[in-house]
Design a protein around this motif. Structure first.
Motif, short mmCIF file in Angstrom:
data_model
loop_
_atom_site.label_atom_id
_atom_site.label_comp_id
_atom_site.label_asym_id
_atom_site.label_seq_id
_atom_site.Cartn_x
_atom_site.Cartn_y
_atom_site.Cartn_z
N SER A 2 105.99 58.22 124.51
CA SER A 2 105.37 58.24 123.39
C SER A 2 106.94 59.39 123.23
CB SER A 2 104.56 58.58 122.92
OG SER A 2 102.96 57.44 123.31
N ARG A 3 107.53 58.99 121.70
CA ARG A 3 108.61 60.01 120.95
C ARG A 3 107.96 61.06 121.09
NH1 ARG A 3 113.50 56.37 119.90
NH2 ARG A 3 112.36 55.82 117.85
N LEU A 4 106.73 60.20 120.36
CA LEU A 4 106.02 61.90 119.27
C LEU A 4 105.11 62.48 120.17
CD1 LEU A 4 106.01 59.74 115.99
CD2 LEU A 4 107.23 61.36 116.71
N THR A 5 104.83 63.53 119.67
CA THR A 5 103.51 64.53 120.71
C THR A 5 101.91 64.06 120.02
OG1 THR A 5 104.70 65.99 120.02
CG2 THR A 5 102.96 66.79 120.56
N THR A 36 97.81 59.61 119.20
CA THR A 36 99.23 60.19 117.82
C THR A 36 98.49 61.01 117.09
OG1 THR A 36 100.12 59.18 119.59
CG2 THR A 36 101.75 59.79 117.83
N ASN A 166 107.66 55.92 117.61
CA ASN A 166 106.76 56.21 118.68
C ASN A 166 107.32 55.41 119.72
OD1 ASN A 166 105.77 58.35 119.77
ND2 ASN A 166 103.76 57.35 119.64
N GLN A 167 107.62 54.37 120.31
CA GLN A 167 106.88 53.86 121.23
C GLN A 167 105.71 54.14 122.00
OE1 GLN A 167 111.18 54.78 123.06
NE2 GLN A 167 112.37 53.74 122.07
N THR A 168 104.97 54.12 121.64
CA THR A 168 103.71 55.02 121.63
C THR A 168 103.73 54.21 123.44
OG1 THR A 168 103.25 54.40 119.91
CG2 THR A 168 100.96 54.31 121.46
N ASP A 169 103.24 54.81 123.98
CA ASP A 169 102.84 53.83 125.30
C ASP A 169 101.31 52.89 125.20
OD1 ASP A 169 104.31 55.42 126.65
OD2 ASP A 169 102.83 57.19 127.01
#
Length: 193
Positions: A2-5, A36, A166-169
């Motif tokens: 993920s790219r966002l916190t 997220t 986000n490229q969410t996991d």
């Protein structure tokens, strides 16, 4: 990755925690996308409110079909995973029907028209042809229902975009993947569409 916190459990804002608890009770777990979104409780509330309101506009299998068709057309792996899980485990759809929805079809002719139309809405950025409208009307959908189809498609695009940015996991439990999912596993999304 993920790219966002993604907030740690202790860092989830109080207003968002009750929403995450509700999601956890519904699914049996809290998907990463929602955790997220919890970092911004207003965004989480918008997504949940929209999903809740749209749960009343079309039957569940039609909404699942739209979600699968749109997520496939838009190349959102996280949304494909969650909508496959929900359609299979909670929505009663067969793996064959899930595969067909992803491909823009269905075992049900009326839902097949919805899947094709939803993918056309995405592919054309809403600039559907008169023939596209005629086809979905010919399947028995009224203009108010067509408005609902487009609105559900746009709601799915919202979560597709959030997850793609986000490229969410992907943390969705494994489901009985159908033929389409098995055939495309490991294939880059761009090559699937």
């Amino acid at each position: 990755m993920s790219r966002l916190t993604v907030p740690a459990p202790d860092d989830v804002p109080a207003g968002a925690q009750s929403t995450l608890d509700t999601i956890g009770a519904q699914f049996g777990f809290v998907p990463n996308m929602f955790t997220t979104l919890a970092s911004n409780p207003t965004v989480l509330d918008v997504v949940m409110s929209l999903q809740g309101a749209l749960s009343r506009v079309l039957d569940a299998k039609t909404r699942h079909t739209i979600a699968l068709a749109v997520s496939q057309a838009n190349g959102c792996d996280d949304c494909l995973a969650i909508h496959t899980y929900v359609s299979s485990e909670l929505g009663g759809m067969s793996s064959d029907d899930i595969d067909l929805a992803r491909a823009g079809s269905s075992i049900d002719p009326k839902r097949a028209a919805v899947a094709r139309f939803a993918q056309q809405v995405v592919d054309s950025r809403g600039q559907v042809s008169d023939a596209d409208l005629a086809a979905v009307r010919g399947a028995g959908y009224t203009d108010p229902q067509i408005l609902a189809i487009v609105t559900v498609a746009v709601q799915v695009l919202l979560t597709n975009f959030l997850n793609n940015v986000n490229q969410t996991d992907i943390d969705i439990p494994a489901v009985n993947l159908g033929r389409y999912a098995r055939l495309t596993a490991g294939t880059p999304v761009e090559a699937r569409t």
